[in-house]
Write a protein that holds these residues in place. Sequence first.
Motif, PDB file in Angstrom:
ATOM      1  N   ILE A 318      -1.275  16.049   7.323  1.00 59.57           N
ATOM      2  CA  ILE A 318      -0.318  16.226   6.231  1.00 59.57           C
ATOM      3  C   ILE A 318       1.078  16.407   6.810  1.00 59.57           C
ATOM      4  CG2 ILE A 318       0.348  17.697   4.285  1.00 59.57           C
ATOM      5  CD1 ILE A 318      -2.769  18.463   4.266  1.00 59.57           C
ATOM      6  N   LEU A 319       1.968  15.510   6.451  1.00 64.49           N
ATOM      7  CA  LEU A 319       3.362  15.585   6.881  1.00 64.49           C
ATOM      8  C   LEU A 319       4.148  16.415   5.879  1.00 64.49           C
ATOM      9  CD1 LEU A 319       5.921  14.740   8.472  1.00 64.49           C
ATOM     10  CD2 LEU A 319       5.974  12.670   7.051  1.00 64.49           C
ATOM     11  N   LEU A 320       4.772  17.463   6.353  1.00 68.19           N
ATOM     12  CA  LEU A 320       5.572  18.339   5.498  1.00 68.19           C
ATOM     13  C   LEU A 320       7.031  17.891   5.571  1.00 68.19           C
ATOM     14  CD1 LEU A 320       3.892  21.642   6.732  1.00 68.19           C
ATOM     15  CD2 LEU A 320       3.382  20.396   4.610  1.00 68.19           C
ATOM     16  N   ASP A 321       7.292  16.749   4.944  1.00 69.01           N
ATOM     17  CA  ASP A 321       8.657  16.217   4.947  1.00 69.01           C
ATOM     18  C   ASP A 321       9.466  16.876   3.831  1.00 69.01           C
ATOM     19  OD1 ASP A 321       6.898  14.948   3.183  1.00 69.01           O
ATOM     20  OD2 ASP A 321       8.072  13.108   3.124  1.00 69.01           O
ATOM     21  N   ASN A 322      10.762  16.797   3.952  1.00 71.09           N
ATOM     22  CA  ASN A 322      11.634  17.503   3.007  1.00 71.09           C
ATOM     23  C   ASN A 322      11.822  16.690   1.724  1.00 71.09           C
ATOM     24  OD1 ASN A 322      13.423  19.161   1.716  1.00 71.09           O
ATOM     25  ND2 ASN A 322      15.133  18.760   3.091  1.00 71.09           N
ATOM     26  N   THR A 323      10.986  16.981   0.745  1.00 70.60           N
ATOM     27  CA  THR A 323      11.096  16.340  -0.567  1.00 70.60           C
ATOM     28  C   THR A 323      11.548  17.356  -1.623  1.00 70.60           C
ATOM     29  OG1 THR A 323       8.733  16.760  -0.927  1.00 70.60           O
ATOM     30  CG2 THR A 323       9.350  14.595  -0.069  1.00 70.60           C
ATOM     31  N   THR A 324      12.162  18.439  -1.172  1.00 68.70           N
ATOM     32  CA  THR A 324      12.529  19.541  -2.067  1.00 68.70           C
ATOM     33  C   THR A 324      13.728  19.220  -2.953  1.00 68.70           C
ATOM     34  OG1 THR A 324      14.020  20.538  -0.447  1.00 68.70           O
ATOM     35  CG2 THR A 324      11.697  21.200  -0.359  1.00 68.70           C
ATOM     36  N   GLY A 325      14.515  18.240  -2.548  1.00 70.71           N
ATOM     37  CA  GLY A 325      15.752  17.956  -3.276  1.00 70.71           C
ATOM     38  C   GLY A 325      16.931  18.732  -2.733  1.00 70.71           C
ATOM     39  N   PHE A 326      16.687  19.614  -1.771  1.00 75.65           N
ATOM     40  CA  PHE A 326      17.755  20.398  -1.144  1.00 75.65           C
ATOM     41  C   PHE A 326      18.062  19.837   0.240  1.00 75.65           C
ATOM     42  CE2 PHE A 326      15.857  23.399  -4.153  1.00 75.65           C
ATOM     43  CZ  PHE A 326      16.990  23.841  -4.825  1.00 75.65           C
ATOM     44  N   ILE A 331      18.597  25.170   3.141  1.00 78.83           N
ATOM     45  CA  ILE A 331      17.282  25.808   3.243  1.00 78.83           C
ATOM     46  C   ILE A 331      17.284  26.852   4.346  1.00 78.83           C
ATOM     47  CG2 ILE A 331      14.837  25.388   3.717  1.00 78.83           C
ATOM     48  CD1 ILE A 331      15.251  22.569   2.566  1.00 78.83           C
ATOM     49  N   ALA A 332      16.841  28.064   4.008  1.00 77.84           N
ATOM     50  CA  ALA A 332      16.818  29.178   4.964  1.00 77.84           C
ATOM     51  C   ALA A 332      15.506  29.250   5.730  1.00 77.84           C
ATOM     52  CB  ALA A 332      17.067  30.493   4.245  1.00 77.84           C
ATOM     53  N   GLY A 333      14.407  28.819   5.116  1.00 84.60           N
ATOM     54  CA  GLY A 333      13.123  28.931   5.794  1.00 84.60           C
ATOM     55  C   GLY A 333      11.997  28.300   5.001  1.00 84.60           C
ATOM     56  N   PHE A 334      10.814  28.267   5.632  1.00 88.77           N
ATOM     57  CA  PHE A 334       9.620  27.682   5.029  1.00 88.77           C
ATOM     58  C   PHE A 334       8.491  28.684   5.184  1.00 88.77           C
ATOM     59  CE2 PHE A 334       5.865  25.050   4.730  1.00 88.77           C
ATOM     60  CZ  PHE A 334       6.202  24.057   3.818  1.00 88.77           C
ATOM     61  N   ASP A 335       7.781  28.978   4.093  1.00 88.64           N
ATOM     62  CA  ASP A 335       6.697  29.970   4.114  1.00 88.64           C
ATOM     63  C   ASP A 335       5.389  29.285   4.480  1.00 88.64           C
ATOM     64  OD1 ASP A 335       4.861  32.001   3.684  1.00 88.64           O
ATOM     65  OD2 ASP A 335       6.074  32.899   2.093  1.00 88.64           O
ATOM     66  N   TYR A 336       5.102  29.235   5.775  1.00 87.06           N
ATOM     67  CA  TYR A 336       3.890  28.576   6.243  1.00 87.06           C
ATOM     68  C   TYR A 336       2.632  29.344   5.826  1.00 87.06           C
ATOM     69  CZ  TYR A 336       7.096  25.863   9.160  1.00 87.06           C
ATOM     70  OH  TYR A 336       8.106  25.034   9.603  1.00 87.06           O
ATOM     71  N   TYR A 386       7.353  26.441  -1.254  1.00 88.12           N
ATOM     72  CA  TYR A 386       7.211  26.996   0.089  1.00 88.12           C
ATOM     73  C   TYR A 386       8.537  27.350   0.760  1.00 88.12           C
ATOM     74  CZ  TYR A 386       2.632  24.808  -0.532  1.00 88.12           C
ATOM     75  OH  TYR A 386       1.401  24.428  -1.025  1.00 88.12           O
ATOM     76  N   ILE A 387       9.662  26.963   0.164  1.00 93.88           N
ATOM     77  CA  ILE A 387      10.935  27.159   0.870  1.00 93.88           C
ATOM     78  C   ILE A 387      11.689  28.385   0.374  1.00 93.88           C
ATOM     79  CG2 ILE A 387      11.168  24.689   1.328  1.00 93.88           C
ATOM     80  CD1 ILE A 387      13.419  24.676  -0.836  1.00 93.88           C
ATOM     81  N   GLN A 388      12.507  28.918   1.253  1.00 91.51           N
ATOM     82  CA  GLN A 388      13.481  29.943   0.883  1.00 91.51           C
ATOM     83  C   GLN A 388      14.870  29.317   1.015  1.00 91.51           C
ATOM     84  OE1 GLN A 388      11.512  31.115   3.931  1.00 91.51           O
ATOM     85  NE2 GLN A 388       9.813  31.448   2.528  1.00 91.51           N
ATOM     86  N   LEU A 389      15.661  29.471  -0.043  1.00 89.47           N
ATOM     87  CA  LEU A 389      17.018  28.937  -0.026  1.00 89.47           C
ATOM     88  C   LEU A 389      17.985  29.963   0.551  1.00 89.47           C
ATOM     89  CD1 LEU A 389      17.109  27.289  -3.577  1.00 89.47           C
ATOM     90  CD2 LEU A 389      16.869  26.119  -1.367  1.00 89.47           C
ATOM     91  N   LYS A 390      19.068  29.505   1.088  1.00 88.89           N
ATOM     92  CA  LYS A 390      20.103  30.415   1.563  1.00 88.89           C
ATOM     93  C   LYS A 390      20.707  31.125   0.351  1.00 88.89           C
ATOM     94  CE  LYS A 390      21.122  27.885   5.795  1.00 88.89           C
ATOM     95  NZ  LYS A 390      22.090  27.109   6.598  1.00 88.89           N
ATOM     96  N   PRO A 391      21.140  32.369   0.514  1.00 90.68           N
ATOM     97  CA  PRO A 391      21.586  33.188  -0.629  1.00 90.68           C
ATOM     98  C   PRO A 391      22.613  32.498  -1.515  1.00 90.68           C
ATOM     99  CG  PRO A 391      21.426  34.544   1.333  1.00 90.68           C
ATOM    100  CD  PRO A 391      21.189  33.139   1.780  1.00 90.68           C
ATOM    101  N   GLU A 392      23.595  31.863  -0.915  1.00 89.24           N
ATOM    102  CA  GLU A 392      24.650  31.244  -1.711  1.00 89.24           C
ATOM    103  C   GLU A 392      24.116  30.075  -2.544  1.00 89.24           C
ATOM    104  OE1 GLU A 392      24.998  29.528   2.510  1.00 89.24           O
ATOM    105  OE2 GLU A 392      24.517  31.443   1.533  1.00 89.24           O
ATOM    106  N   LYS A 394      20.869  29.863  -3.558  1.00 87.42           N
ATOM    107  CA  LYS A 394      19.992  30.469  -4.552  1.00 87.42           C
ATOM    108  C   LYS A 394      20.792  30.992  -5.732  1.00 87.42           C
ATOM    109  CE  LYS A 394      16.116  33.687  -4.939  1.00 87.42           C
ATOM    110  NZ  LYS A 394      15.274  34.669  -4.194  1.00 87.42           N
ATOM    111  N   ASN A 395      21.910  31.648  -5.450  1.00 81.22           N
ATOM    112  CA  ASN A 395      22.756  32.167  -6.526  1.00 81.22           C
ATOM    113  C   ASN A 395      23.322  31.026  -7.378  1.00 81.22           C
ATOM    114  OD1 ASN A 395      22.338  34.781  -5.652  1.00 81.22           O
ATOM    115  ND2 ASN A 395      24.166  34.809  -4.349  1.00 81.22           N
ATOM    116  N   LYS A 396      23.684  29.962  -6.727  1.00 78.99           N
ATOM    117  CA  LYS A 396      24.208  28.798  -7.439  1.00 78.99           C
ATOM    118  C   LYS A 396      23.150  28.206  -8.347  1.00 78.99           C
ATOM    119  CE  LYS A 396      26.429  24.320  -6.603  1.00 78.99           C
ATOM    120  NZ  LYS A 396      26.876  23.367  -5.552  1.00 78.99           N
ATOM    121  N   GLU A 397      21.891  28.184  -7.870  1.00 78.34           N
ATOM    122  CA  GLU A 397      20.788  27.657  -8.665  1.00 78.34           C
ATOM    123  C   GLU A 397      20.546  28.541  -9.891  1.00 78.34           C
ATOM    124  OE1 GLU A 397      18.452  24.870  -8.215  1.00 78.34           O
ATOM    125  OE2 GLU A 397      20.285  24.258  -7.197  1.00 78.34           O
ATOM    126  N   LEU A 398      20.626  29.848  -9.711  1.00 81.04           N
ATOM    127  CA  LEU A 398      20.400  30.783 -10.818  1.00 81.04           C
ATOM    128  C   LEU A 398      21.463  30.653 -11.895  1.00 81.04           C
ATOM    129  CD1 LEU A 398      19.356  33.974  -8.779  1.00 81.04           C
ATOM    130  CD2 LEU A 398      17.860  32.516 -10.193  1.00 81.04           C
TER     131      LEU A 398
END
Length: 400
Positions: A318-326, A331-336, A386-392, A394-398
């Motif tokens: 399984i390839l974990l390619d970046n299809t998140t749209g970000f 992206i700050a991290g990935f929760d493996y 699975y991803i964590q966004l950088k704070p700035e 994440k706030n923009k998304e909210l």
Amino acid sequence: MILLDYPYVSDFLLQTIIENKFPVIATKEAKQIGGNKAINWVAEEDAARILKDNPHTPIYTNSENSISWIQQNTQGTDLPEIIDLFKNKYKFRNLIKSAYPDYFFEAVAAENLRSMDVSGFKFPFIIKPAVGFFSIAVYKVDSPEAWTGTIAKIEHDIIRTQSLYPKEVIDNTEFIIEQYIRGEEYAFDCYFDGEGNPVVLNILHHVFTSENDVSDRVYSSSPEIIQKLQSPILDFLGVIGSKVKLRNFPLHIEIRIDDEGKLFPIEVNPMRFGGWCTTGDLSWFAYEINSYEHFFYSKKPDWEAIFKTRKGKKYSLILLDNTTGFETQEIAGFDYDVLLSDFENPLHLRKIDLDKFGVFGFLFSETSEGNESELTEILHSDLKKYIQLKPEVKNKELLA
């Protein structure tokens, strides 16, 4: 001998090299990768002499980046020509066209893409670099109206990836347009032994979300897949062997099988198994087949014995390619850990630097019959869970 190069060498391959004392060519890159490990080094000039004296010396590389070394150091042998014949999809199509007389394909220079008139072509068709890797700049074109948008995507891909891989791996100066084959896609690792006989080491079903999907998210192997396809694949390898004299030569090949059961090659990758030590390592995790040892010792898998202990199991890459749209920088991290909890039996997790390579990693897994939903879910997932966004960000998304 083995040519080690970036971007990735697995611990399993390194362990295999050390345990078997396989000679490794002492390139700058290999020395950096090997570090202080107890590796059986062979000087570059000695390796070049050995290959020129005996071009059928078994040689394997983990990375297409090493192709340039072969091209530079084996002049006067058939190796550079053989590698170019397989790497260049247009040349390979010409090589086997007598076996596929009705198959449409055409080469086009990159600078001529925008001015090319495709209105008379049969749709859909596939366009991709004549020399390519990792499904980069590969697109299915469904209509003349989709052509301009496709070219824009290809130009974006070229800009995005031109610094990641050398010209021998991805050359965006020429593209191939070829007919689209409806059917199931597969990939397999194999080698031709010292007598020129082909040996199959694994077969994987490349699963897609739709006809328009060209991603590499899920490849799955199973006893049923290998039992069904080993014979027609060996017949196809016989066609290749009749065109090119191959001895002690490993290959990673992608094929498509149409609704009538006819096998069509997509691409043939010389001197290696799956990139990033993927399919070669999966053979071990799935079937305890050490593909590297099998190649160098000219061993054949005992499939009948192997299948007795693997009934009802499916083994996936399984390839974990970046299809998140970000974007990567958002992206700050990935929760493996969350990822692993979504699978019945994770076999091996390979974390990759997103900033450097644009993917989060690779997962090898075992799935029991009846539990294939875990594979369907990851196939269709955008990986946002699975991803964590950088704070700035994440706030923009909210606030959006």
